[in-house]
Design a protein around this motif. Structure first.
Motif, PDB file in Angstrom:
ATOM      1  N   CYS A 144       0.854  -1.191   0.000  1.00  0.00           N
ATOM      2  CA  CYS A 144       0.000   0.000   0.000  1.00  0.00           C
ATOM      3  C   CYS A 144       0.889   1.239   0.000  1.00  0.00           C
ATOM      4  CB  CYS A 144      -0.936  -0.002   1.210  1.00  0.00           C
ATOM      5  SG  CYS A 144      -2.304   1.163   1.079  1.00  0.00           S
ATOM      6  N   ASP A 145       1.662   1.408  -1.050  1.00  0.00           N
ATOM      7  CA  ASP A 145       2.605   2.523  -1.094  1.00  0.00           C
ATOM      8  C   ASP A 145       1.951   3.844  -1.494  1.00  0.00           C
ATOM      9  OD1 ASP A 145       4.804   1.139  -0.183  1.00  0.00           O
ATOM     10  OD2 ASP A 145       5.349   0.411  -2.176  1.00  0.00           O
ATOM     11  N   VAL A 146       0.772   3.781  -2.067  1.00  0.00           N
ATOM     12  CA  VAL A 146      -0.003   4.997  -2.321  1.00  0.00           C
ATOM     13  C   VAL A 146      -0.848   5.282  -1.087  1.00  0.00           C
ATOM     14  CG1 VAL A 146      -1.775   6.072  -3.754  1.00  0.00           C
ATOM     15  CG2 VAL A 146      -0.086   4.532  -4.793  1.00  0.00           C
ATOM     16  N   PRO A 147      -0.739   6.471  -0.481  1.00  0.00           N
ATOM     17  CA  PRO A 147      -1.472   6.755   0.759  1.00  0.00           C
ATOM     18  C   PRO A 147      -2.957   6.449   0.644  1.00  0.00           C
ATOM     19  CG  PRO A 147       0.114   8.491   0.324  1.00  0.00           C
ATOM     20  CD  PRO A 147       0.119   7.604  -0.882  1.00  0.00           C
ATOM     21  N   GLY A 148      -3.490   5.861   1.716  1.00  0.00           N
ATOM     22  CA  GLY A 148      -4.888   5.464   1.765  1.00  0.00           C
ATOM     23  C   GLY A 148      -5.007   3.953   1.724  1.00  0.00           C
ATOM     24  N   ILE A 149      -5.563   3.346   2.767  1.00  0.00           N
ATOM     25  CA  ILE A 149      -5.636   1.889   2.851  1.00  0.00           C
ATOM     26  C   ILE A 149      -6.481   1.310   1.729  1.00  0.00           C
ATOM     27  CG2 ILE A 149      -7.628   1.793   4.401  1.00  0.00           C
ATOM     28  CD1 ILE A 149      -4.446  -0.453   4.436  1.00  0.00           C
ATOM     29  N   GLU A 150      -7.352   2.137   1.122  1.00  0.00           N
ATOM     30  CA  GLU A 150      -8.167   1.672  -0.015  1.00  0.00           C
ATOM     31  C   GLU A 150      -7.293   1.372  -1.233  1.00  0.00           C
ATOM     32  OE1 GLU A 150      -7.971   6.180  -0.272  1.00  0.00           O
ATOM     33  OE2 GLU A 150      -8.232   4.666   1.308  1.00  0.00           O
ATOM     34  N   ASN A 151      -6.037   1.796  -1.195  1.00  0.00           N
ATOM     35  CA  ASN A 151      -5.116   1.557  -2.312  1.00  0.00           C
ATOM     36  C   ASN A 151      -4.282   0.292  -2.125  1.00  0.00           C
ATOM     37  OD1 ASN A 151      -5.740   3.947  -3.864  1.00  0.00           O
ATOM     38  ND2 ASN A 151      -4.754   5.110  -2.214  1.00  0.00           N
ATOM     39  N   PHE A 152      -4.639  -0.520  -1.148  1.00  0.00           N
ATOM     40  CA  PHE A 152      -3.934  -1.791  -0.950  1.00  0.00           C
ATOM     41  C   PHE A 152      -4.012  -2.640  -2.216  1.00  0.00           C
ATOM     42  CE2 PHE A 152      -3.695  -6.270  -0.102  1.00  0.00           C
ATOM     43  CZ  PHE A 152      -2.699  -6.399   0.840  1.00  0.00           C
ATOM     44  N   THR A 153      -2.885  -3.212  -2.603  1.00  0.00           N
ATOM     45  CA  THR A 153      -2.849  -4.147  -3.727  1.00  0.00           C
ATOM     46  C   THR A 153      -1.579  -4.980  -3.650  1.00  0.00           C
ATOM     47  OG1 THR A 153      -2.977  -4.389  -6.125  1.00  0.00           O
ATOM     48  CG2 THR A 153      -1.688  -2.534  -5.300  1.00  0.00           C
ATOM     49  N   LEU A 154      -1.664  -6.211  -4.068  1.00  0.00           N
ATOM     50  CA  LEU A 154      -0.473  -7.046  -4.147  1.00  0.00           C
ATOM     51  C   LEU A 154       0.438  -6.527  -5.256  1.00  0.00           C
ATOM     52  CD1 LEU A 154      -1.967 -10.639  -3.733  1.00  0.00           C
ATOM     53  CD2 LEU A 154      -0.874  -9.220  -1.987  1.00  0.00           C
ATOM     54  N   THR A 155       1.722  -6.747  -5.106  1.00  0.00           N
ATOM     55  CA  THR A 155       2.689  -6.282  -6.096  1.00  0.00           C
ATOM     56  C   THR A 155       3.157  -7.436  -6.970  1.00  0.00           C
ATOM     57  OG1 THR A 155       4.695  -6.703  -4.811  1.00  0.00           O
ATOM     58  CG2 THR A 155       3.495  -4.649  -4.335  1.00  0.00           C
ATOM     59  N   ASN A 156       3.978  -7.086  -7.946  1.00  0.00           N
ATOM     60  CA  ASN A 156       4.536  -8.072  -8.859  1.00  0.00           C
ATOM     61  C   ASN A 156       5.340  -9.141  -8.113  1.00  0.00           C
ATOM     62  OD1 ASN A 156       5.304  -8.823 -11.758  1.00  0.00           O
ATOM     63  ND2 ASN A 156       7.307  -8.555 -10.823  1.00  0.00           N
ATOM     64  N   GLU A 157       5.984  -8.729  -7.010  1.00  0.00           N
ATOM     65  CA  GLU A 157       6.796  -9.712  -6.270  1.00  0.00           C
ATOM     66  C   GLU A 157       5.928 -10.817  -5.678  1.00  0.00           C
ATOM     67  OE1 GLU A 157      10.399  -9.846  -3.005  1.00  0.00           O
ATOM     68  OE2 GLU A 157      10.219  -8.261  -4.491  1.00  0.00           O
ATOM     69  N   GLU A 158       4.747 -10.454  -5.165  1.00  0.00           N
ATOM     70  CA  GLU A 158       3.843 -11.487  -4.659  1.00  0.00           C
ATOM     71  C   GLU A 158       3.257 -12.325  -5.798  1.00  0.00           C
ATOM     72  OE1 GLU A 158       4.131  -8.683  -1.342  1.00  0.00           O
ATOM     73  OE2 GLU A 158       3.270  -8.264  -3.303  1.00  0.00           O
ATOM     74  N   THR A 159       2.722 -11.640  -6.802  1.00  0.00           N
ATOM     75  CA  THR A 159       1.937 -12.352  -7.820  1.00  0.00           C
ATOM     76  C   THR A 159       2.792 -13.143  -8.805  1.00  0.00           C
ATOM     77  OG1 THR A 159       1.874 -10.361  -9.208  1.00  0.00           O
ATOM     78  CG2 THR A 159       0.045 -10.711  -7.673  1.00  0.00           C
ATOM     79  N   HIS A 160       4.042 -12.697  -9.049  1.00  0.00           N
ATOM     80  CA  HIS A 160       4.873 -13.357 -10.049  1.00  0.00           C
ATOM     81  C   HIS A 160       6.022 -14.168  -9.451  1.00  0.00           C
ATOM     82  CE1 HIS A 160       2.704 -10.577 -12.635  1.00  0.00           C
ATOM     83  NE2 HIS A 160       3.142 -11.260 -13.678  1.00  0.00           N
ATOM     84  N   TYR A 161       6.281 -14.006  -8.171  1.00  0.00           N
ATOM     85  CA  TYR A 161       7.385 -14.739  -7.557  1.00  0.00           C
ATOM     86  C   TYR A 161       6.929 -15.567  -6.352  1.00  0.00           C
ATOM     87  CZ  TYR A 161      10.525 -12.093 -10.557  1.00  0.00           C
ATOM     88  OH  TYR A 161      11.164 -11.581 -11.654  1.00  0.00           O
ATOM     89  N   VAL A 162       6.455 -14.893  -5.315  1.00  0.00           N
ATOM     90  CA  VAL A 162       6.166 -15.592  -4.065  1.00  0.00           C
ATOM     91  C   VAL A 162       4.985 -16.545  -4.206  1.00  0.00           C
ATOM     92  CG1 VAL A 162       5.562 -15.327  -1.636  1.00  0.00           C
ATOM     93  CG2 VAL A 162       7.175 -13.730  -2.696  1.00  0.00           C
ATOM     94  N   MET A 163       3.884 -16.065  -4.712  1.00  0.00           N
ATOM     95  CA  MET A 163       2.689 -16.912  -4.803  1.00  0.00           C
ATOM     96  C   MET A 163       2.880 -18.136  -5.703  1.00  0.00           C
ATOM     97  SD  MET A 163      -0.567 -14.330  -4.727  1.00  0.00           S
ATOM     98  CE  MET A 163      -1.268 -13.822  -3.150  1.00  0.00           C
ATOM     99  N   PRO A 164       3.492 -17.996  -6.880  1.00  0.00           N
ATOM    100  CA  PRO A 164       3.701 -19.192  -7.695  1.00  0.00           C
ATOM    101  C   PRO A 164       4.517 -20.279  -6.984  1.00  0.00           C
ATOM    102  CG  PRO A 164       3.963 -17.235  -9.042  1.00  0.00           C
ATOM    103  CD  PRO A 164       3.842 -16.762  -7.618  1.00  0.00           C
ATOM    104  N   ILE A 165       5.556 -19.853  -6.261  1.00  0.00           N
ATOM    105  CA  ILE A 165       6.358 -20.842  -5.534  1.00  0.00           C
ATOM    106  C   ILE A 165       5.556 -21.454  -4.392  1.00  0.00           C
ATOM    107  CG2 ILE A 165       8.361 -21.128  -4.013  1.00  0.00           C
ATOM    108  CD1 ILE A 165       9.036 -21.040  -7.009  1.00  0.00           C
ATOM    109  N   LEU A 166       4.809 -20.627  -3.664  1.00  0.00           N
ATOM    110  CA  LEU A 166       3.996 -21.166  -2.583  1.00  0.00           C
ATOM    111  C   LEU A 166       2.983 -22.182  -3.110  1.00  0.00           C
ATOM    112  CD1 LEU A 166       3.253 -18.027  -0.362  1.00  0.00           C
ATOM    113  CD2 LEU A 166       4.940 -19.833   0.028  1.00  0.00           C
ATOM    114  N   LYS A 167       2.413 -21.915  -4.260  1.00  0.00           N
ATOM    115  CA  LYS A 167       1.442 -22.856  -4.828  1.00  0.00           C
ATOM    116  C   LYS A 167       2.111 -24.177  -5.206  1.00  0.00           C
ATOM    117  CE  LYS A 167      -1.782 -19.324  -6.477  1.00  0.00           C
ATOM    118  NZ  LYS A 167      -2.391 -18.655  -7.664  1.00  0.00           N
ATOM    119  N   GLU A 168       3.327 -24.112  -5.711  1.00  0.00           N
ATOM    120  CA  GLU A 168       4.046 -25.346  -6.034  1.00  0.00           C
ATOM    121  C   GLU A 168       4.358 -26.133  -4.762  1.00  0.00           C
ATOM    122  OE1 GLU A 168       7.388 -24.966  -8.665  1.00  0.00           O
ATOM    123  OE2 GLU A 168       6.349 -23.552  -9.984  1.00  0.00           O
TER     124      GLU A 168
END
Length: 494
Positions: A144-168
């Motif tokens: 959430c690097d853009v001020p305001g908690i409504e701007n929370f979003t996963l980043t490329n590191e989660e979606t393209h690196y961490v999550m794929p490995i966790l799923k494997e």
């Protein structure tokens, strides 16, 4: 030759063969043929020696007859019961995932199976990931690097690196537990101190602005829910990685009073109202509280104020102080859990020299924490590259992984942390109970015994002597003996 003599010779030959087969079957030390060990016939063994003659070698030892056991015995005492074990593993950082994804699909699948499979591998059963970046991420970021908690979003590191490995990993071991820890809150939530409350736009240091306690609690909820939406369940979180360390590449100072207030007023209510089953471990830092006297007994001070049951315990690292602190905290609050969540090897402690590190890490990190009431043991990066990275400016430049991968992203070297976790996870299953032992004692031998949920027993033992030691294991029903090589670690399962 007449028939009587011929038949007698054949009979003698038959008896001799039978005796030979029987003697071989009763051998105390045999290589496994890869098939399941027959029930009630033998114990499975995993053996690693400091000279690498054995490297998590799979062996077996047959149960012995009572007349064949005139050696010192470690006797299991299931009536003496200690903590229930949750699991053992390593951190799956952004750097680890980057390196894993550089491997071929086949090579990565083989490595992950060997590491995480509870049936065909070491059975790693607990991993740690960062909430946002760590000092072993591909960049500095939060979700959430853009001020305001409504701007929370996963980043490329989660979606393209961490999550794929966790799923494997989850495809290999669906029951694995995951701990999440933030290195910093979003920078727009930071202030320079709690008196001036001036904005502090830096990844390093700063403190959480109390005005954002509720938003930051919601940040945790959104993060856990985002992973859950991808089929990744977060078992527990800590409010802050190393809350007394201002100097990491991404960091946030959070004294015990701040953590008490944030947890009690915001994080606990948010988790409870969300319906999530995720629990909280406090602290997540060193045994010596970074020599800050006012922070001594950090988690105990928070317990004293009263905490909800969702706050299940405290987490520790070993970069300062003695593991005896675990006994101190357990003695003060025996109803609260302890887990061990980080330790590193590197250039400063002969991290790649198994002849040095295997014994020290097994004694101090693995068995030392387990025998002091820890329910989980997690080491730092599972995998780093030949340059000890990727890493971040201001983070550790001298750390090795539990496994290091060469520049060809194929050749692996296995370090002490990989083996010590494997020696625990291969035989101690989630839900096992640590039990007592009596009998044999030796200052150069350290051991711990367990009863698994399926009724099997496990013993993990290190022989720090320069000589082999023959020790018998006796569970009251079955016994076996084994000559444990000098400077080696051995795990038994039967």
């Amino acid at each position: 030759m007449n028939n009587n003599i011929k038949n007698m010779n054949l009979l003698n030959l038959f008896l001799a063969v039978c005796m030979t087969v029987s003697a071989c079957k009763g051998s105390e030390q045999e290589n496994s043929n890869g098939n399941p060990i027959p029930e009630n016939k033998a114990a499975r063994i995993y053996l690693t020696s400091a000279d690498r003659t054995y490297a998590f070698s799979k062996l077996e030892v047959n149960f012995s007859s009572p007349g064949d056991l005139p050696v010192p015995a470690i006797k299991l005492d299931p009536g003496q019961r200690f903590q229930t074990m949750y699991g053992f593993g390593a951190a799956i950082t952004g750097s680890t995932c980057y390196n894993l994804l550089k491997m071929t699909v086949a090579d990565r699948a083989k490595f992950l199976k060997n590491t995480f499979s509870p049936t065909d591998g070491m059975g790693y059963s607990y991993i740690r990931i960062s909430i946002g970046c760590s000092d072993f991420s591909l960049s500095e970021y939060t979700c959430c690097d853009v001020p305001g908690i409504e701007n929370f979003t996963l980043t490329n590191e989660e979606t393209h690196y961490v999550m794929p490995i966790l799923k494997e990993i989850l495809a290999i071991n669906p029951g694995i537990k995951i701990l999440g820890s933030p290195w910093t809150c979003p920078r727009w939530m930071k202030v320079n101190n709690l008196a001036d409350l001036q904005p502090y736009n830096s990844w390093t240091s700063g403190q959480l602005n109390p005005a954002y306690y509720q938003d930051y609690a919601l940040y945790f909820i959104k993060w856990v829910q985002a992973f859950a939406a991808e089929g990744i369940s977060i078992t527990a979180v800590t409010p802050q990685n190393e809350p007394l360390n201002r100097g990491n590449s991404a960091s946030l100072y959070m004294g015990w009073q701040e953590q008490r207030d944030f947890v009690n007023s915001a994080l606990v209510p948010a988790l409870k109202s969300s319906g999530l089953k995720t629990t909280i471990y406090l602290f997540d830092h060193n045994y010596n509280y970074d020599n800050m006297g006012e922070q001594d007994d950090y988690p105990a001070r928070i317990y004293e104020s009263g905490v909800d049951d969702i706050v299940v315990g405290a987490a520790y690292h070993n970069y300062g102080g003695s593991r005896s602190e675990l006994l101190d905290i357990h003695g003060k609050y025996p109803n609260k859990e302890l887990i061990f969540t980080e330790t590193s090897i590197g250039t400063w402690n002969n991290g790649k020299d198994l002849s040095v590190r295997l014994m020290e890490d097994m004694q101090n990190v693995a068995l030392g924490t387990v025998n002091n009431w820890c329910r989980a043991v997690i080491v730092w990066n599972l995998m780093l590259d030949a340059e000890r990275g990727p890493n971040r400016p201001g983070g550790c430049k001298t750390c090795f992984g539990a496994v290091d991968i060469a520049s060809d992203y194929k050749t692996l070297s296995f370090n002490s942390h990989y083996y010590i976790v494997g020696h625990l996870s291969a035989v101690i299953k989630p839900g096992a109970v640590r039990i007592g032992t009596t009998g044999f004692t030796d200052p150069e031998v350290v051991s711990s015994a367990f009863e698994n949920p399926d009724g099997t027993h496990a013993v993990v033992l290190l022989n720090n002597s320069t000589e082999s030691k023959t020790i018998r294991i006796d569970d009251g029903k079955d016994s076996f003996k084994y000559a444990i090589p000098a400077k080696s670690v051995i795990s038994y399962l039967w």
